[in-house]
Design a protein around this motif. Structure first.
Motif, mmCIF file in Angstrom:
data_model
loop_
_atom_site.group_PDB
_atom_site.id
_atom_site.type_symbol
_atom_site.label_atom_id
_atom_site.label_comp_id
_atom_site.label_asym_id
_atom_site.label_seq_id
_atom_site.Cartn_x
_atom_site.Cartn_y
_atom_site.Cartn_z
ATOM 1 N N ASP A 88 -7.630 -16.504 25.081
ATOM 2 C CA ASP A 88 -9.020 -16.104 25.258
ATOM 3 C C ASP A 88 -9.743 -17.229 26.006
ATOM 4 O O ASP A 88 -9.111 -18.107 26.579
ATOM 5 N N ASN A 89 -11.069 -17.231 25.972
ATOM 6 C CA ASN A 89 -11.837 -18.170 26.783
ATOM 7 C C ASN A 89 -11.785 -19.567 26.187
ATOM 8 O O ASN A 89 -12.329 -19.815 25.105
ATOM 9 N N ILE A 90 -11.131 -20.500 26.900
ATOM 10 C CA ILE A 90 -10.999 -21.866 26.413
ATOM 11 C C ILE A 90 -12.360 -22.536 26.268
ATOM 12 O O ILE A 90 -12.534 -23.468 25.460
ATOM 13 N N PHE A 91 -13.359 -22.071 27.029
ATOM 14 C CA PHE A 91 -14.704 -22.652 26.951
ATOM 15 C C PHE A 91 -15.237 -22.600 25.526
ATOM 16 O O PHE A 91 -15.813 -23.571 25.025
ATOM 17 N N TYR A 92 -15.053 -21.474 24.853
ATOM 18 C CA TYR A 92 -15.603 -21.321 23.503
ATOM 19 C C TYR A 92 -14.768 -22.044 22.450
ATOM 20 O O TYR A 92 -15.233 -22.203 21.313
ATOM 21 N N ARG A 93 -13.563 -22.475 22.792
ATOM 22 C CA ARG A 93 -12.752 -23.229 21.848
ATOM 23 C C ARG A 93 -13.361 -24.598 21.549
ATOM 24 O O ARG A 93 -13.025 -25.226 20.530
ATOM 25 N N LEU A 94 -14.231 -25.076 22.424
ATOM 26 C CA LEU A 94 -14.900 -26.356 22.178
ATOM 27 C C LEU A 94 -15.913 -26.270 21.047
ATOM 28 O O LEU A 94 -16.248 -27.287 20.438
ATOM 29 N N CYS A 95 -16.412 -25.078 20.775
ATOM 30 C CA CYS A 95 -17.504 -24.908 19.823
ATOM 31 C C CYS A 95 -16.959 -24.727 18.404
ATOM 32 O O CYS A 95 -16.043 -23.920 18.189
ATOM 33 N N PRO A 96 -17.506 -25.435 17.415
ATOM 34 C CA PRO A 96 -17.104 -25.216 16.019
ATOM 35 C C PRO A 96 -17.357 -23.766 15.616
ATOM 36 O O PRO A 96 -18.334 -23.153 16.048
ATOM 37 N N GLN A 97 -16.500 -23.233 14.754
ATOM 38 C CA GLN A 97 -16.592 -21.837 14.371
ATOM 39 C C GLN A 97 -17.948 -21.497 13.772
ATOM 40 O O GLN A 97 -18.491 -20.413 14.019
ATOM 41 N N ALA A 98 -18.523 -22.412 13.015
ATOM 42 C CA ALA A 98 -19.800 -22.139 12.353
ATOM 43 C C ALA A 98 -20.946 -21.984 13.350
ATOM 44 O O ALA A 98 -21.944 -21.315 13.052
ATOM 45 N N LEU A 99 -20.806 -22.619 14.518
ATOM 46 C CA LEU A 99 -21.881 -22.572 15.516
ATOM 47 C C LEU A 99 -21.579 -21.590 16.641
ATOM 48 O O LEU A 99 -22.350 -21.490 17.598
ATOM 49 N N LEU A 100 -20.472 -20.867 16.519
ATOM 50 C CA LEU A 100 -20.034 -20.037 17.631
ATOM 51 C C LEU A 100 -21.011 -18.909 17.945
ATOM 52 O O LEU A 100 -21.323 -18.649 19.119
ATOM 53 N N ALA A 101 -21.507 -18.226 16.923
ATOM 54 C CA ALA A 101 -22.416 -17.094 17.160
ATOM 55 C C ALA A 101 -23.693 -17.529 17.885
ATOM 56 O O ALA A 101 -24.062 -16.926 18.907
ATOM 57 N N PRO A 102 -24.400 -18.580 17.403
ATOM 58 C CA PRO A 102 -25.598 -19.003 18.156
ATOM 59 C C PRO A 102 -25.266 -19.543 19.537
ATOM 60 O O PRO A 102 -26.062 -19.411 20.464
ATOM 61 N N PHE A 103 -24.061 -20.125 19.680
ATOM 62 C CA PHE A 103 -23.687 -20.644 21.001
ATOM 63 C C PHE A 103 -23.417 -19.505 21.981
ATOM 64 O O PHE A 103 -23.750 -19.610 23.160
ATOM 65 N N VAL A 104 -22.819 -18.423 21.513
ATOM 66 C CA VAL A 104 -22.630 -17.251 22.372
ATOM 67 C C VAL A 104 -23.984 -16.693 22.799
ATOM 68 O O VAL A 104 -24.177 -16.290 23.949
ATOM 69 N N LEU A 105 -24.929 -16.686 21.862
ATOM 70 C CA LEU A 105 -26.283 -16.234 22.192
ATOM 71 C C LEU A 105 -26.911 -17.132 23.251
ATOM 72 O O LEU A 105 -27.511 -16.646 24.219
ATOM 73 N N LEU A 106 -26.769 -18.456 23.090
ATOM 74 C CA LEU A 106 -27.308 -19.399 24.076
ATOM 75 C C LEU A 106 -26.634 -19.190 25.431
ATOM 76 O O LEU A 106 -27.305 -19.208 26.478
ATOM 77 N N ALA A 107 -25.318 -18.973 25.423
ATOM 78 C CA ALA A 107 -24.601 -18.743 26.681
ATOM 79 C C ALA A 107 -25.078 -17.469 27.362
ATOM 80 O O ALA A 107 -25.225 -17.423 28.591
#
Length: 628
Positions: free
Chosen positions: A279-298
């Motif tokens: 899958d997208n290696i970019f999102y692998r940098l983000c901790p799982q707990a912060l993934l949802a808000p980070f997807v929103l920011l992206a």
């Protein structure tokens, strides 16, 4: 006392530069700032599936040095020093090289092809950006997968649907949001680097060159993916007029460039650590707990990036209209605060249909990446060619000096363009077809306009001879002032001849006005209008506007007395001609497709009265047929 004042002045200037730099983050750097979402992922897919340190460090080194050579050196270092009265972009550069002063068909062709290609890739940017952002939902849970495409389409439609309202208010939020985005991707990249610090070896260009030249065709074709990291670089040059060179450079060096380097290196570090890339290696940098808000920011960041592309298309359309390469279109000023805040309905809806169609047709960002880059790489190659001419003619550099610098840019751009040619069969034909359509329309409009002007000049009457005929035939003169628009320099406007022929009367005061667009973005107020009295109560004038301005003739006439023309404005009638295009049946006839395209655009273009912002109840329109 003076020292304190100077300190305060410097403080204010620094504060203004900081604010401009913050604003530039949302408009100028939106495209290049969201490239980490899909660039490394695409590069790794092109390497053939082998992810040893040689491949990873080589790919990362190519990305890093592409950012340095193209964005930092070519655009920030050189291109932004070649401005047309503060404005940048390929059309502004084309105008700067004097194409309106003397025929320069090669420069015109290069400039217009570059501009048309920007439209082509501009349709892809919103689609690939939004799709790649929402694909992060797959990492949260695979259950989201069926909804990614429909949600992307809805977001894209909503984005285009609200354009008519303008972005003045929400635009103030773009800068802070993008600042948060760059800080976030930089911090996440740093955390990835901490897991595998040896990834920083990629700063050595030897790793990139070794991979490029030791892997045969695969190493070269990887450049097509690497190029995605600089697809927004042209925006730095095109938007310099809105924010200024210093603010853009400050934002690039202080925040954008470091954040991009950290993020790309962090992604590569994870791959070296053995992270899955299914899958997208970019999102692998983000901790799982912060993934949802980070997807929103992206997602928000990609919407902002898409907004900057749309706004850029509007601005380039206005330039093309003023320079005579596109028909008059309705341009709505959506904010009194910024001249760049405009809305062009036709362009907006055509871009929407193209973007949504691409999203539905390609379905995934991986597929769109195959179509992405070829048009921008060709535009950059065109810009390099024009920069060489600018170095010779504007900076007065020697042929050797200009050739040395420009050849470096051309070699790099040509390598990327050649690598991107491999994408044609996989979807790269899409932006090329779109660009070809845009270029065809530009060529047809300009050629048709030239032909109409030539036709109107075939039957001309000197103004003095015409006024003598008026007196001899005792044509009735009525009270008031008549404004006649013309494209001729000295002779009687055809619309004036037709008016007298049909109505057997003429106003007592006559004002013959030609509107001319100069090859500069703005014209100074004291150079706006030139007037000359050519007979009793008859004046001829030329109004000058820049390619970033929209004429406002009633407002201009209110200032006519300051230019030595005591014209009466209490009873004014504006006379304009409206041509109906019909095909010509002799050897001078235009090609069938040019005549058809020109006639269609002419029928659907904005009326001259609306373009010049004339009062509707004071306009008389006289129609005539013109065979082309």
């Amino acid at each position: 006392m003076s020292s304190t004042s100077e300190t305060e002045t410097r403080s204010v200037k620094t504060s203004n530069l900081t604010l401009l730099g913050l604003s530039a983050l949302g408009v100028v750097f939106g495209d290049i700032g969201t490239s980490p979402l899909y660039t490394l992922k695409t590069v790794l897919a092109l390497t053939g599936g082998t992810f040893d340190p040689h491949v990873i460090l080589g790919s990362l080194s190519l990305i890093i040095w592409t950012l340095i050579l193209i964005t930092t050196v070519k655009y920030v270092g050189f291109a932004m020093r070649v401005d047309n009265n503060g404005e940048g972009g390929i059309l502004a550069l084309m105008s700067l090289l004097g194409v309106k002063l003397r025929p320069r068909p090669i420069i015109v062709a290069v400039g217009l092809i570059g501009a048309a290609l920007i439209y082509g890739d501009g349709a892809i940017t919103p689609a690939i950006s939004v799709l790649s952002a929402l694909e992060g939902l797959n990492i949260i849970t695979p259950d989201f997968k069926p909804y990614i495409l429909p949600l992307s389409v809805l977001i894209l439609i909503a984005l285009f649907a609200v354009q008519y309202k303008g972005t003045a208010r929400i635009g103030r939020m773009f800068g802070p949001i993008m600042a948060l985005w760059f800080l976030s991707i930089g911090a996440l990249g740093a955390s990835g680097i901490a897991q595998h610090p040896s990834v920083l070896l990629a700063l050595n260009p030897i790793y990139g060159l070794r991979y490029l030249f030791s892997n045969g065709a695969t190493g070269f074709l990887v450049l097509g993916g690497v190029f995605l990291c600089v697809t927004g670089a042209e925006a730095l040059y095109a938007d310099m007029g809105h924010f200024g060179v210093r603010s853009i450079r400050r934002a690039w060096f202080w925040l954008v460039f470091p954040s991009l380097l950290l993020n790309y290196a962090g992604q590569a570090a994870l791959v070296l650590e053995g992270a899955p890339i299914s899958d997208n290696i970019f999102y692998r940098l983000c901790p799982q707990a912060l993934l949802a808000p980070f997807v929103l920011l992206a997602t928000v960041a990609t919407i902002i990036a898409s907004q900057s592309i749309i706004t850029g298309a509007f601005s380039m359309t206005r330039q093309a209209i003023q320079l005579g390469w596109l028909p008059r279109l309705q341009i709505t000023q959506t904010s009194a605060e910024g001249y760049g805040q405009i809305y062009v309905g036709v362009v907006n809806w055509l871009l929407m249909f193209a973007t949504v169609g691409l999203a539905i047709g390609f379905q995934k960002s991986d597929n769109l990446a195959s179509a992405y880059g070829i048009a921008v790489s060709a535009t950059m190659l065109a810009t390099s060619a024009l920069l060489f001419i600018a170095m010779r003619e504007i900076w007065n550099w020697s042929f050797l000096k200009a050739g040395t610098v420009a050849s470096l840019f051309v070699i790099v751009d040509a390598a990327f363009f050649t690598a991107n040619l491999s994408k044609i069969a996989e979807g790269g034909y899409v932006p090329i077809i779109l660009a070809a359509l845009v270029y065809g329309l530009m060529f047809a409009w300009h050629k048709g306009t030239e032909t109409v002007i030539a036709q109107l000049k075939e039957v001309v009457i000197p103004i003095n001879a015409f006024m003598t005929q008026i007196a001899e035939k005792k044509v009735a003169r009525v009270a008031g002032t008549a404004i006649f628009f013309t494209q001729t320099e000295q002779d009687t406007p055809p619309v004036m001849i037709w008016h007298v022929r049909q109505n057997h009367a003429l106003h007592q005061q006559l004002f013959i006005l030609k509107v001319s667009t100069r090859s500069v973005p703005w014209v100074k107020d004291n150079e706006r209008l030139t007037t000359k009295q050519i007979a009793s109560n008859v004046w001829r004038a030329v109004a000058f506007y820049g390619f970033m301005e929209r004429p406002d003739i009633p407002q201009l006439l209110k200032q006519a007395h300051t230019y030595g023309c005591p014209i009466g404005l209490t009873d004014v009638t504006y006379y304009i001609g409206h041509e109906t295009i019909i095909p010509r049946d002799d050897v001078k006839a235009l090609s069938g497709w040019i005549e058809a395209a020109f006639a269609f655009m002419q029928r659907n273009s904005l009326h001259l009265s609306d373009y010049f912002q004339l009062p509707p109840d004071e306009v008389v329109e006289i129609g005539r047929q013109v065979a082309v």
